[in-house]
Design a protein around this motif. Structure first.
Motif, PDB file in Angstrom:
ATOM      1  N   ARG A 189       0.916  -1.102  -0.397  1.00 25.79           N
ATOM      2  CA  ARG A 189      -0.432   0.073  -0.520  1.00 25.79           C
ATOM      3  C   ARG A 189       1.000   1.312  -0.016  1.00 25.79           C
ATOM      4  O   ARG A 189       0.001   2.447   0.777  1.00 25.79           O
ATOM      5  CB  ARG A 189      -0.954   0.346   1.110  1.00 25.79           C
ATOM      6  CG  ARG A 189      -2.499  -1.598   1.172  1.00 25.79           C
ATOM      7  CD  ARG A 189      -3.696  -1.216   2.061  1.00 25.79           C
ATOM      8  NE  ARG A 189      -2.752  -0.915   3.281  1.00 25.79           N
ATOM      9  CZ  ARG A 189      -3.887  -1.154   4.178  1.00 25.79           C
ATOM     10  NH1 ARG A 189      -4.898  -1.603   3.698  1.00 25.79           N
ATOM     11  NH2 ARG A 189      -3.043  -1.280   5.453  1.00 25.79           N
ATOM     12  N   GLY A 190       1.767   1.458  -0.208  1.00 19.72           N
ATOM     13  CA  GLY A 190       3.573   2.691  -0.423  1.00 19.72           C
ATOM     14  C   GLY A 190       2.677   3.263  -1.829  1.00 19.72           C
ATOM     15  O   GLY A 190       2.382   4.355  -1.413  1.00 19.72           O
TER      16      GLY A 190
ATOM     17  N   THR B 182     -10.721  -7.278   6.940  1.00 22.32           N
ATOM     18  CA  THR B 182     -10.066  -7.567   5.636  1.00 22.32           C
ATOM     19  C   THR B 182      -9.125  -6.968   6.215  1.00 22.32           C
ATOM     20  O   THR B 182      -8.814  -5.733   6.735  1.00 22.32           O
ATOM     21  CB  THR B 182     -10.697  -6.999   4.331  1.00 22.32           C
ATOM     22  OG1 THR B 182     -10.306  -6.863   3.397  1.00 22.32           O
ATOM     23  CG2 THR B 182     -11.910  -6.024   4.595  1.00 22.32           C
ATOM     24  N   TYR B 183      -7.947  -6.625   5.118  1.00 19.06           N
ATOM     25  CA  TYR B 183      -7.009  -5.622   5.487  1.00 19.06           C
ATOM     26  C   TYR B 183      -7.270  -4.085   4.073  1.00 19.06           C
ATOM     27  O   TYR B 183      -6.438  -3.593   4.243  1.00 19.06           O
ATOM     28  CB  TYR B 183      -5.609  -6.515   5.259  1.00 19.06           C
ATOM     29  CG  TYR B 183      -4.942  -6.707   6.264  1.00 19.06           C
ATOM     30  CD1 TYR B 183      -4.045  -6.645   7.304  1.00 19.06           C
ATOM     31  CD2 TYR B 183      -4.685  -8.685   5.858  1.00 19.06           C
ATOM     32  CE1 TYR B 183      -3.925  -7.098   8.507  1.00 19.06           C
ATOM     33  CE2 TYR B 183      -4.332  -9.023   7.195  1.00 19.06           C
ATOM     34  CZ  TYR B 183      -3.726  -8.875   8.367  1.00 19.06           C
ATOM     35  OH  TYR B 183      -3.180 -10.044   9.060  1.00 19.06           O
TER      36      TYR B 183
ATOM     37  N   VAL C  28      -7.338   2.985  -4.540  1.00 21.01           N
ATOM     38  CA  VAL C  28      -7.067   1.866  -3.630  1.00 21.01           C
ATOM     39  C   VAL C  28      -6.726   0.232  -3.811  1.00 21.01           C
ATOM     40  O   VAL C  28      -6.886   0.084  -4.889  1.00 21.01           O
ATOM     41  CB  VAL C  28      -8.414   1.755  -2.508  1.00 21.01           C
ATOM     42  CG1 VAL C  28      -9.066   1.086  -3.440  1.00 21.01           C
ATOM     43  CG2 VAL C  28      -8.649   1.248  -1.431  1.00 21.01           C
ATOM     44  N   VAL C  29      -6.185  -0.088  -2.741  1.00 20.57           N
ATOM     45  CA  VAL C  29      -5.248  -1.254  -2.888  1.00 20.57           C
ATOM     46  C   VAL C  29      -7.076  -2.196  -2.491  1.00 20.57           C
ATOM     47  O   VAL C  29      -6.373  -2.562  -1.460  1.00 20.57           O
ATOM     48  CB  VAL C  29      -4.437  -1.658  -2.504  1.00 20.57           C
ATOM     49  CG1 VAL C  29      -3.374  -3.553  -2.787  1.00 20.57           C
ATOM     50  CG2 VAL C  29      -2.391  -0.281  -3.254  1.00 20.57           C
ATOM     51  N   ARG C  30      -7.098  -2.904  -3.335  1.00 22.54           N
ATOM     52  CA  ARG C  30      -8.227  -3.975  -2.832  1.00 22.54           C
ATOM     53  C   ARG C  30      -7.546  -5.679  -2.992  1.00 22.54           C
ATOM     54  O   ARG C  30      -6.555  -5.625  -3.360  1.00 22.54           O
ATOM     55  CB  ARG C  30      -9.246  -4.177  -4.011  1.00 22.54           C
ATOM     56  CG  ARG C  30     -10.090  -2.384  -4.578  1.00 22.54           C
ATOM     57  CD  ARG C  30     -11.213  -3.074  -5.188  1.00 22.54           C
ATOM     58  NE  ARG C  30     -11.979  -1.650  -5.980  1.00 22.54           N
ATOM     59  CZ  ARG C  30     -12.801  -1.585  -5.268  1.00 22.54           C
ATOM     60  NH1 ARG C  30     -13.078  -2.298  -3.973  1.00 22.54           N
ATOM     61  NH2 ARG C  30     -13.600  -0.170  -5.085  1.00 22.54           N
ATOM     62  N   PHE C  31      -7.733  -6.104  -1.993  1.00 23.87           N
ATOM     63  CA  PHE C  31      -7.465  -7.414  -0.955  1.00 23.87           C
ATOM     64  C   PHE C  31      -8.460  -8.694  -1.312  1.00 23.87           C
ATOM     65  O   PHE C  31     -10.215  -8.047  -1.244  1.00 23.87           O
ATOM     66  CB  PHE C  31      -7.344  -7.050   0.106  1.00 23.87           C
ATOM     67  CG  PHE C  31      -6.095  -6.743   0.479  1.00 23.87           C
ATOM     68  CD1 PHE C  31      -6.047  -5.454   0.495  1.00 23.87           C
ATOM     69  CD2 PHE C  31      -5.258  -7.953   1.296  1.00 23.87           C
ATOM     70  CE1 PHE C  31      -4.675  -4.903   0.773  1.00 23.87           C
ATOM     71  CE2 PHE C  31      -4.187  -6.631   1.701  1.00 23.87           C
ATOM     72  CZ  PHE C  31      -3.814  -5.469   1.174  1.00 23.87           C
TER      73      PHE C  31
ATOM     74  N   TRP D 247      -3.845 -14.857  -2.404  1.00 21.28           N
ATOM     75  CA  TRP D 247      -4.069 -13.545  -1.602  1.00 21.28           C
ATOM     76  C   TRP D 247      -4.135 -12.812  -2.596  1.00 21.28           C
ATOM     77  O   TRP D 247      -2.610 -13.033  -3.495  1.00 21.28           O
ATOM     78  CB  TRP D 247      -3.292 -13.308  -0.844  1.00 21.28           C
ATOM     79  CG  TRP D 247      -4.291 -12.788   0.484  1.00 21.28           C
ATOM     80  CD1 TRP D 247      -5.256 -13.054   0.718  1.00 21.28           C
ATOM     81  CD2 TRP D 247      -3.055 -11.948   1.766  1.00 21.28           C
ATOM     82  NE1 TRP D 247      -5.519 -12.045   1.832  1.00 21.28           N
ATOM     83  CE2 TRP D 247      -3.894 -11.995   2.968  1.00 21.28           C
ATOM     84  CE3 TRP D 247      -1.461 -11.604   1.807  1.00 21.28           C
ATOM     85  CZ2 TRP D 247      -3.974 -11.610   3.605  1.00 21.28           C
ATOM     86  CZ3 TRP D 247      -1.683 -11.438   3.058  1.00 21.28           C
ATOM     87  CH2 TRP D 247      -2.726 -10.887   4.189  1.00 21.28           C
ATOM     88  N   LEU D 248      -5.177 -11.681  -4.105  1.00 16.85           N
ATOM     89  CA  LEU D 248      -4.535 -11.180  -4.726  1.00 16.85           C
ATOM     90  C   LEU D 248      -4.619 -10.454  -4.342  1.00 16.85           C
ATOM     91  O   LEU D 248      -6.096  -9.749  -3.740  1.00 16.85           O
ATOM     92  CB  LEU D 248      -5.922 -11.898  -5.987  1.00 16.85           C
ATOM     93  CG  LEU D 248      -6.288 -12.997  -5.936  1.00 16.85           C
ATOM     94  CD1 LEU D 248      -7.404 -13.798  -6.707  1.00 16.85           C
ATOM     95  CD2 LEU D 248      -4.651 -13.882  -6.533  1.00 16.85           C
TER      96      LEU D 248
END
Ligand code: SF4
Ligand code: SF4
Length: 242
Positions: free
Chosen positions: A16-17, A38-39, A52-55, A66-67
């Motif tokens: 998430r940088g 969730t993270y 946004v980084v989706r998990f 983990w995607l």
């Protein structure tokens, strides 16, 4: 020269940088969120979070994976959001002839709620978000205030894994094809996602639907507006009456 991103999802570690660098550069405040198991945090794009980084987690070929999907506006080559907004407020969304970037402007605040919904629905990737504070559309700008100075977009400059790449479009397409050939050795179903339609070219090493409904146009979300509907929306002379 047109610019493009190449985003190699097989390399993303979800640090998430990029999400934080985007927020920092664009001076967007943090959001008040809750733990939802969730993270992924914040849970969605918003006017304060334009990247946004989706998990997600899925079993792929018998192995749990983990995607991670760092999501942003794709700066479409022919942006349907602009086609629709132009029909209501000329200049609310613009496209640069040189770089190809698609920008929102303060004029976007003039669109009505109904028109904003139409613009959002026209986007095949479910990107546009509207700021309740000033009514202006907010989304990725391709770092318009860095790229002309020779700097990379903040997300690319920050990414430590080689997931995020940025440069001339032909160079990014060549890199994407080269990486696809390499990744296919381990993930035979790997694809480039809509590479001819967008300036943000994702390499998905597994089925794009597993990352997120809207990673790929037509991948499971409502998909892009079909041509007949787009034509009716944009060109019908009757739609402005009554
Ligand atoms: Fe417009 Fe959506 Fe394409 Fe971005 S991804 S340029 S918001 S249609
Ligand atoms: Fe993935 Fe790079 Fe963003 Fe980290 S900085 S979440 S590795 S794209």
């Amino acid at each position: 020269m047109p610019k493009s991103f190449f985003v190699d999802l097989s390399r993303c570690t979800a640090c998430r940088g990029c999400q934080l660098a985007c927020k920092q550069w664009n001076m967007m405040p943090a959001e008040d969120t809750k733990q939802t198991g969730t993270y992924q945090n914040p849970p969605d794009l918003s006017a304060k979070t334009i990247r946004v980084v989706r998990f997600t987690e899925h079993k792929v070929d018998g192995a749990l994976r983990w995607l991670f999907f760092p999501e942003q506006c794709r700066h479409c080559i022919v942006p349907p959001c602009k086609a629709v907004s132009d029909s209501y407020v000329e200049g609310a969304i613009t496209q640069d002839d040189t770089t190809g970037w698609v920008q929102h402007t303060p004029l976007s605040a003039k669109l009505t709620e109904e028109q904003r919904l139409e613009v959002k629905e026209a986007c095949p990737y479910n990107i546009p978000r509207w700021d309740p504070a000033d009514g202006i559309l907010r989304k990725c700008t391709m770092c318009w205030d860095r790229v002309p100075q020779g700097l990379k977009p903040a997300c690319v400059a920050t990414c430590p894994t080689g997931t995020m790449n940025f440069g001339e479009r032909d160079e990014m397409l060549a890199l994407a094809k080269q990486r696809l050939a390499e990744v296919k050795k381990k993930f035979p179903k790997a694809i480039l996602v809509n590479p001819d339609d967008v300036s943000v070219i994702y390499l998905a090493h597994v089925d794009p639907k597993l990352f997120y409904d809207y990673l790929m146009a037509d991948a499971g979300g409502p998909g892009p507006m079909d041509r007949k509907t787009l034509f009716a929306q944009v060109f019908s002379p009757l739609r402005h009456l009554g």
